[in-house]
Motif scaffolding. Structure first.
Motif, PDB file in Angstrom:
ATOM      1  N   THR A   5      49.193  65.527   3.113  1.00  0.00           N
ATOM      2  CA  THR A   5      50.425  66.029   3.693  1.00  0.00           C
ATOM      3  C   THR A   5      50.160  66.390   5.151  1.00  0.00           C
ATOM      4  O   THR A   5      49.300  67.227   5.440  1.00  0.00           O
ATOM      5  CB  THR A   5      50.922  67.273   2.927  1.00  0.00           C
ATOM      6  N   ILE A   6      50.881  65.733   6.066  1.00  0.00           N
ATOM      7  CA  ILE A   6      50.696  65.996   7.489  1.00  0.00           C
ATOM      8  C   ILE A   6      51.285  67.348   7.842  1.00  0.00           C
ATOM      9  O   ILE A   6      52.429  67.641   7.523  1.00  0.00           O
ATOM     10  CB  ILE A   6      51.364  64.904   8.349  1.00  0.00           C
ATOM     11  N   LYS A   7      50.495  68.152   8.541  1.00  0.00           N
ATOM     12  CA  LYS A   7      50.967  69.425   9.057  1.00  0.00           C
ATOM     13  C   LYS A   7      51.241  69.317  10.553  1.00  0.00           C
ATOM     14  O   LYS A   7      52.148  69.962  11.065  1.00  0.00           O
ATOM     15  CB  LYS A   7      49.930  70.515   8.802  1.00  0.00           C
ATOM     16  N   SER A  64      48.271  54.605  30.885  1.00  0.00           N
ATOM     17  CA  SER A  64      47.197  53.812  30.290  1.00  0.00           C
ATOM     18  C   SER A  64      45.929  54.655  30.188  1.00  0.00           C
ATOM     19  O   SER A  64      45.639  55.464  31.066  1.00  0.00           O
ATOM     20  CB  SER A  64      46.906  52.579  31.148  1.00  0.00           C
ATOM     21  N   GLY A  65      45.189  54.469  29.106  1.00  0.00           N
ATOM     22  CA  GLY A  65      43.949  55.212  28.937  1.00  0.00           C
ATOM     23  C   GLY A  65      43.555  55.277  27.478  1.00  0.00           C
ATOM     24  O   GLY A  65      44.203  54.695  26.608  1.00  0.00           O
ATOM     25  N   TYR A  66      42.476  55.996  27.210  1.00  0.00           N
ATOM     26  CA  TYR A  66      41.963  56.158  25.856  1.00  0.00           C
ATOM     27  C   TYR A  66      42.303  57.558  25.374  1.00  0.00           C
ATOM     28  O   TYR A  66      42.062  58.548  26.068  1.00  0.00           O
ATOM     29  CB  TYR A  66      40.444  55.934  25.831  1.00  0.00           C
ATOM     30  N   TYR A  67      42.853  57.642  24.184  1.00  0.00           N
ATOM     31  CA  TYR A  67      43.289  58.905  23.605  1.00  0.00           C
ATOM     32  C   TYR A  67      42.759  59.035  22.179  1.00  0.00           C
ATOM     33  O   TYR A  67      42.287  58.070  21.596  1.00  0.00           O
ATOM     34  CB  TYR A  67      44.827  58.980  23.569  1.00  0.00           C
ATOM     35  N   PHE A  68      42.868  60.228  21.647  1.00  0.00           N
ATOM     36  CA  PHE A  68      42.538  60.475  20.254  1.00  0.00           C
ATOM     37  C   PHE A  68      43.771  61.005  19.550  1.00  0.00           C
ATOM     38  O   PHE A  68      44.458  61.879  20.067  1.00  0.00           O
ATOM     39  CB  PHE A  68      41.401  61.494  20.120  1.00  0.00           C
ATOM     40  N   ILE A  69      44.053  60.462  18.377  1.00  0.00           N
ATOM     41  CA  ILE A  69      45.113  60.969  17.520  1.00  0.00           C
ATOM     42  C   ILE A  69      44.452  61.808  16.446  1.00  0.00           C
ATOM     43  O   ILE A  69      43.552  61.328  15.746  1.00  0.00           O
ATOM     44  CB  ILE A  69      45.911  59.825  16.863  1.00  0.00           C
ATOM     45  N   LYS A  70      44.862  63.053  16.334  1.00  0.00           N
ATOM     46  CA  LYS A  70      44.340  63.932  15.297  1.00  0.00           C
ATOM     47  C   LYS A  70      45.473  64.245  14.338  1.00  0.00           C
ATOM     48  O   LYS A  70      46.518  64.758  14.735  1.00  0.00           O
ATOM     49  CB  LYS A  70      43.811  65.231  15.896  1.00  0.00           C
ATOM     50  N   LEU A  71      45.270  63.917  13.077  1.00  0.00           N
ATOM     51  CA  LEU A  71      46.217  64.249  12.034  1.00  0.00           C
ATOM     52  C   LEU A  71      45.679  65.465  11.292  1.00  0.00           C
ATOM     53  O   LEU A  71      44.637  65.396  10.642  1.00  0.00           O
ATOM     54  CB  LEU A  71      46.389  63.091  11.050  1.00  0.00           C
ATOM     55  N   HIS A  72      46.351  66.575  11.427  1.00  0.00           N
ATOM     56  CA  HIS A  72      45.986  67.792  10.705  1.00  0.00           C
ATOM     57  C   HIS A  72      46.732  67.734   9.381  1.00  0.00           C
ATOM     58  O   HIS A  72      47.963  67.731   9.360  1.00  0.00           O
ATOM     59  CB  HIS A  72      46.386  69.032  11.504  1.00  0.00           C
ATOM     60  N   THR A  73      45.998  67.661   8.276  1.00  0.00           N
ATOM     61  CA  THR A  73      46.609  67.526   6.959  1.00  0.00           C
ATOM     62  C   THR A  73      46.138  68.644   6.044  1.00  0.00           C
ATOM     63  O   THR A  73      45.258  69.431   6.415  1.00  0.00           O
ATOM     64  CB  THR A  73      46.244  66.170   6.312  1.00  0.00           C
ATOM     65  N   ASP A  74      46.705  68.654   4.850  1.00  0.00           N
ATOM     66  CA  ASP A  74      46.276  69.631   3.852  1.00  0.00           C
ATOM     67  C   ASP A  74      44.875  69.332   3.321  1.00  0.00           C
ATOM     68  O   ASP A  74      44.279  70.142   2.633  1.00  0.00           O
ATOM     69  CB  ASP A  74      47.279  69.712   2.702  1.00  0.00           C
ATOM     70  N   ARG A  75      44.335  68.177   3.667  1.00  0.00           N
ATOM     71  CA  ARG A  75      42.997  67.794   3.211  1.00  0.00           C
ATOM     72  C   ARG A  75      41.966  67.784   4.333  1.00  0.00           C
ATOM     73  O   ARG A  75      40.847  67.334   4.160  1.00  0.00           O
ATOM     74  CB  ARG A  75      43.062  66.419   2.556  1.00  0.00           C
ATOM     75  N   GLY A  76      42.367  68.239   5.521  1.00  0.00           N
ATOM     76  CA  GLY A  76      41.451  68.266   6.650  1.00  0.00           C
ATOM     77  C   GLY A  76      42.044  67.582   7.869  1.00  0.00           C
ATOM     78  O   GLY A  76      43.249  67.374   7.947  1.00  0.00           O
ATOM     79  N   ILE A  77      41.188  67.217   8.801  1.00  0.00           N
ATOM     80  CA  ILE A  77      41.613  66.581  10.044  1.00  0.00           C
ATOM     81  C   ILE A  77      41.045  65.174  10.104  1.00  0.00           C
ATOM     82  O   ILE A  77      39.857  64.967   9.863  1.00  0.00           O
ATOM     83  CB  ILE A  77      41.140  67.386  11.271  1.00  0.00           C
TER      84      ILE A  77
END
Length: 72
Positions: free
Chosen positions: A20-22, A50-63
């Protein structure tokens, strides 16, 4: 909070993790938070240069963190 299916596949296996995404967070290569979304599974990155990025999904099971290259 929204349900999310994260799939990883290779020639020999496929793994799906339900979570579950928080929060969705996009940071630049230096760690600066560029965008955050908490009530949507979609995030519009058209305003990012333009560039390099990070997507972080904070979920109920961690990141979960994945790289994202934007080239215009």
């Amino acid at each position: 909070m929204l349900p999310y299916m994260w799939g990883v596949s290779s020639p020999n296996e496929e793994t799906v993790i339900e979570a579950t995404i928080k929060q969705i967070q996009i940071t630049d290569a230096r760690g600066k938070v560029m965008m955050t979304a908490t009530k949507s599974r979609n995030i519009n990155v058209s305003s990012l240069p333009s560039g390099y990025y990070f997507i972080k999904l904070h979920t109920d099971r961690g990141i979960v963190s994945k790289g994202l290259m934007i080239a215009r």
